[in-house]
Design a protein around this motif. Sequence first.
Motif, mmCIF file in Angstrom:
data_model
loop_
_atom_site.group_PDB
_atom_site.id
_atom_site.type_symbol
_atom_site.label_atom_id
_atom_site.label_comp_id
_atom_site.label_asym_id
_atom_site.label_seq_id
_atom_site.Cartn_x
_atom_site.Cartn_y
_atom_site.Cartn_z
ATOM 1 N N PHE A 136 3.263 4.735 10.020
ATOM 2 C CA PHE A 136 1.843 4.933 10.346
ATOM 3 C C PHE A 136 1.045 3.651 10.076
ATOM 4 O O PHE A 136 0.170 3.268 10.853
ATOM 5 N N ARG A 137 1.337 2.994 8.966
ATOM 6 C CA ARG A 137 0.583 1.779 8.612
ATOM 7 C C ARG A 137 0.877 0.636 9.583
ATOM 8 O O ARG A 137 -0.031 -0.102 9.985
ATOM 9 N N ILE A 193 10.265 9.879 2.625
ATOM 10 C CA ILE A 193 8.920 10.182 3.103
ATOM 11 C C ILE A 193 8.078 8.909 3.227
ATOM 12 O O ILE A 193 7.130 8.849 4.016
ATOM 13 N N ASP A 194 8.441 7.861 2.469
ATOM 14 C CA ASP A 194 7.687 6.612 2.558
ATOM 15 C C ASP A 194 7.818 5.978 3.946
ATOM 16 O O ASP A 194 6.927 5.254 4.390
ATOM 17 N N GLU A 202 -5.990 9.253 0.604
ATOM 18 C CA GLU A 202 -5.197 9.301 1.833
ATOM 19 C C GLU A 202 -4.089 10.307 1.570
ATOM 20 O O GLU A 202 -3.544 10.345 0.459
ATOM 21 N N ILE A 259 -0.430 12.029 3.253
ATOM 22 C CA ILE A 259 0.603 12.072 4.289
ATOM 23 C C ILE A 259 1.172 13.493 4.319
ATOM 24 O O ILE A 259 1.573 14.030 3.277
ATOM 25 N N PHE A 260 1.165 14.086 5.507
ATOM 26 C CA PHE A 260 1.788 15.397 5.686
ATOM 27 C C PHE A 260 3.080 15.230 6.477
ATOM 28 O O PHE A 260 3.145 14.378 7.378
ATOM 29 N N ALA A 261 4.079 16.027 6.145
ATOM 30 C CA ALA A 261 5.317 16.027 6.932
ATOM 31 C C ALA A 261 5.464 17.386 7.594
ATOM 32 O O ALA A 261 5.047 18.411 7.047
ATOM 33 N N ARG A 280 9.828 7.755 17.361
ATOM 34 C CA ARG A 280 10.707 8.327 16.341
ATOM 35 C C ARG A 280 12.155 7.929 16.663
ATOM 36 O O ARG A 280 12.592 8.002 17.797
ATOM 37 N N ALA A 327 3.263 15.695 1.713
ATOM 38 C CA ALA A 327 4.446 14.912 1.358
ATOM 39 C C ALA A 327 4.124 13.807 0.364
ATOM 40 O O ALA A 327 4.945 13.452 -0.471
ATOM 41 N N LYS A 328 2.912 13.268 0.463
ATOM 42 C CA LYS A 328 2.632 12.076 -0.339
ATOM 43 C C LYS A 328 1.120 11.836 -0.393
ATOM 44 O O LYS A 328 0.412 12.098 0.582
ATOM 45 N N LEU A 338 7.743 7.399 6.801
ATOM 46 C CA LEU A 338 6.691 7.939 7.671
ATOM 47 C C LEU A 338 5.370 7.217 7.396
ATOM 48 O O LEU A 338 4.656 6.811 8.311
ATOM 49 N N ASP A 339 5.073 7.043 6.117
ATOM 50 C CA ASP A 339 3.859 6.331 5.702
ATOM 51 C C ASP A 339 3.880 4.891 6.241
ATOM 52 O O ASP A 339 2.901 4.407 6.816
ATOM 53 N N SER A 360 6.574 14.156 13.704
ATOM 54 C CA SER A 360 7.184 14.247 12.379
ATOM 55 C C SER A 360 6.172 14.403 11.243
ATOM 56 O O SER A 360 6.544 14.748 10.132
ATOM 57 N N GLY A 361 4.885 14.140 11.494
ATOM 58 C CA GLY A 361 3.909 14.292 10.421
ATOM 59 C C GLY A 361 2.566 13.699 10.777
ATOM 60 O O GLY A 361 2.294 13.377 11.935
ATOM 61 N N ALA A 362 1.728 13.521 9.745
ATOM 62 C CA ALA A 362 0.375 13.025 9.985
ATOM 63 C C ALA A 362 -0.134 12.277 8.758
ATOM 64 O O ALA A 362 0.338 12.494 7.642
ATOM 65 N N ARG A 363 -1.086 11.404 9.035
ATOM 66 C CA ARG A 363 -1.757 10.700 7.941
ATOM 67 C C ARG A 363 -3.245 10.973 8.079
ATOM 68 O O ARG A 363 -3.815 10.823 9.158
ATOM 69 N N ASP A 392 0.821 -1.214 0.000
ATOM 70 C CA ASP A 392 0.000 0.000 0.000
ATOM 71 C C ASP A 392 0.858 1.269 0.000
ATOM 72 O O ASP A 392 0.540 2.250 -0.663
ATOM 73 N N ALA A 393 1.932 1.245 0.778
ATOM 74 C CA ALA A 393 2.740 2.466 0.918
ATOM 75 C C ALA A 393 3.622 2.708 -0.300
ATOM 76 O O ALA A 393 3.865 3.850 -0.666
ATOM 77 N N PRO A 449 -0.766 8.550 -1.020
ATOM 78 C CA PRO A 449 -0.639 7.121 -1.335
ATOM 79 C C PRO A 449 -1.834 6.561 -2.091
ATOM 80 O O PRO A 449 -1.706 5.563 -2.798
#
Lengths: 130, 180
Positions: A48-49, A41-42, B119, B121-123, A60, B71-72, A44-45, B100-103, A17-18, B74
Amino acid sequence: MPTQDEIFHKVQSALVDALGVDEDEVKPEATLVGDLGAESIDFLDIVFRLEKSFDIKIPRGELFPEDILTNADYVVDGKINDAGLEQLKKRMPFADLTGFEKNPAVQDFATMLTVQDMCNYVASKVDGKA
Amino acid sequence: MRWFWFDRFTEFESGSHATSVKNVSLAEEQVHDHFPGAGTMPNSLILEGLAQTSGMLVAEYYDFQERVILAKVPRLRFHLRAVPGDTLIYRAKIDSIEESGARVSVTSHRGEELQAEAEIIFAHLDRHAEQRQLFEPNDFAKLLRTFGVFEVGRKPDGSRIRMPAHLAEAEARYRSQAQA
């Protein structure tokens, strides 16, 4: 407690997914950056997943210890020194650092993490929660 | 001038969710020029509106002190074309948020119909890496008022969201300079 197989499949699903890769590309030995094309940046994604999927908290710097990689006590001329490697091993018991130790260039650090390392990390977190 | 891709908030709960409205008008250049003869709100700008709605929600969580950047994306899917006369309702829900960020999960509805979903993603840019501000504080404070953040915004305990001190001070400074 999930089995190794269940952990792998959930990690696989998070990475599919990411990163937009196919399931069959996500093999245990695949590296996240080199083989699966993950960019900074992936991560971070992905974090979260994994947190959602396993109901865990990933602090972190735990999965990617940036503080060690940027600490002048541990990095000399772009390479991690012995003290730094010791710290990395302590902080990352889930990762196989054997290959990295031979030429511990900071710039290569992110490229060596594999899908299996990530499964090991998640297993250690899930174990700790139980 | 900046382009704002939603009109105002209608709901805003700190750290949780927000709803905003976007009225699609033929008077907007991008609507009548995107496909000449077939007025259409460009999908890219619907995504931008969803990102602005959710970005404000994410930024409020840390009192608008973090520099929040998209940032992204997905996942993104459009189900319907948005045309002049449509009112789009954008909904944003925070799934995860940390230093560091949010989804976030976002949707756009036209009436009961799901128009788009994504969806995002913010950084948070490192505060210490570079001091450049994304917005001039007084301009940003005005923007928050324009969007109605303080009219509809609520904390989880039901109390109102208020202008953060650092932005209120910037507004006061600007007013006193303007009067001088």
